[in-house]
Design a protein around this motif. Sequence first.
Motif, PDB file in Angstrom:
ATOM      1  N   PHE A   6       0.845  -1.196   0.000  1.00 11.97           N
ATOM      2  CA  PHE A   6       0.000   0.000   0.000  1.00 11.97           C
ATOM      3  C   PHE A   6       0.873   1.236   0.000  1.00 11.97           C
ATOM      4  CE2 PHE A   6       0.917  -0.823   4.424  1.00 11.97           C
ATOM      5  CZ  PHE A   6       1.124   0.430   4.960  1.00 11.97           C
ATOM      6  N   GLU A   7       0.312   2.311  -0.508  1.00 16.42           N
ATOM      7  CA  GLU A   7       0.970   3.610  -0.465  1.00 16.42           C
ATOM      8  C   GLU A   7      -0.085   4.655  -0.125  1.00 16.42           C
ATOM      9  OE1 GLU A   7       3.470   6.760  -3.238  1.00 16.42           O
ATOM     10  OE2 GLU A   7       2.887   4.816  -4.078  1.00 16.42           O
ATOM     11  N   ILE A   8       0.112   5.326   0.994  1.00 18.24           N
ATOM     12  CA  ILE A   8      -0.791   6.411   1.366  1.00 18.24           C
ATOM     13  C   ILE A   8      -0.404   7.620   0.519  1.00 18.24           C
ATOM     14  CG2 ILE A   8      -1.568   7.940   3.217  1.00 18.24           C
ATOM     15  CD1 ILE A   8      -0.956   5.656   5.186  1.00 18.24           C
ATOM     16  N   LYS A   9      -1.281   7.970  -0.398  1.00 16.33           N
ATOM     17  CA  LYS A   9      -1.008   9.077  -1.320  1.00 16.33           C
ATOM     18  C   LYS A   9      -1.281  10.428  -0.666  1.00 16.33           C
ATOM     19  CE  LYS A   9      -0.152   6.671  -5.113  1.00 16.33           C
ATOM     20  NZ  LYS A   9       1.071   6.812  -5.893  1.00 16.33           N
ATOM     21  N   GLU A  10      -2.331  10.457   0.184  1.00 17.32           N
ATOM     22  CA  GLU A  10      -2.691  11.713   0.844  1.00 17.32           C
ATOM     23  C   GLU A  10      -3.454  11.414   2.122  1.00 17.32           C
ATOM     24  OE1 GLU A  10      -5.352  15.726  -0.009  1.00 17.32           O
ATOM     25  OE2 GLU A  10      -4.825  14.408  -1.666  1.00 17.32           O
ATOM     26  N   HIS A  11      -3.076  12.090   3.190  1.00 17.62           N
ATOM     27  CA  HIS A  11      -3.809  11.998   4.459  1.00 17.62           C
ATOM     28  C   HIS A  11      -4.862  13.093   4.441  1.00 17.62           C
ATOM     29  CE1 HIS A  11      -4.640  11.488   8.697  1.00 17.62           C
ATOM     30  NE2 HIS A  11      -4.474  12.795   8.850  1.00 17.62           N
ATOM     31  N   ILE A  12      -6.136  12.704   4.526  1.00 21.60           N
ATOM     32  CA  ILE A  12      -7.234  13.668   4.502  1.00 21.60           C
ATOM     33  C   ILE A  12      -7.536  14.171   5.913  1.00 21.60           C
ATOM     34  CG2 ILE A  12      -9.650  14.061   3.863  1.00 21.60           C
ATOM     35  CD1 ILE A  12      -7.864  13.449   1.463  1.00 21.60           C
ATOM     36  N   GLY A  13      -7.623  13.235   6.877  1.00 23.84           N
ATOM     37  CA  GLY A  13      -7.925  13.651   8.241  1.00 23.84           C
ATOM     38  C   GLY A  13      -7.990  12.476   9.196  1.00 23.84           C
ATOM     39  N   THR A  14      -7.912  12.799  10.489  1.00 23.33           N
ATOM     40  CA  THR A  14      -8.003  11.807  11.556  1.00 23.33           C
ATOM     41  C   THR A  14      -9.355  11.947  12.228  1.00 23.33           C
ATOM     42  OG1 THR A  14      -5.617  11.864  11.906  1.00 23.33           O
ATOM     43  CG2 THR A  14      -6.952  10.993  13.705  1.00 23.33           C
ATOM     44  N   VAL A  15     -10.082  10.830  12.318  1.00 20.68           N
ATOM     45  CA  VAL A  15     -11.418  10.821  12.907  1.00 20.68           C
ATOM     46  C   VAL A  15     -11.337  10.666  14.416  1.00 20.68           C
ATOM     47  CG1 VAL A  15     -13.635   9.596  12.925  1.00 20.68           C
ATOM     48  CG2 VAL A  15     -12.380   9.878  10.776  1.00 20.68           C
TER      49      VAL A  15
END
Length: 73
Positions: A6-15
């Motif tokens: 896997f590759e995290i392309k973008e972190h949007i937010g933490t819930v």
Amino acid sequence: MAELKFEIKEHIGTVSESSKGWTKELNIVSWNGANPKFDLRDWAPEHEKMGKGLTFTNEELKNLRDILIDMNL
């Protein structure tokens, strides 16, 4: 069992964050080299481990957004 890549392309937010440091995050992730999708799941502090999660296409995420808006939370 084949290794999951896997590759995290973008972190949007933490819930949320647990007392053990795991975070429930919304990210854009590419799984096994596939097109990136929105991904909601629990992650260990350094993203070395993950929990089960949900992936969404753009259209699915828009539909979920509309459902949540209609709920008037």
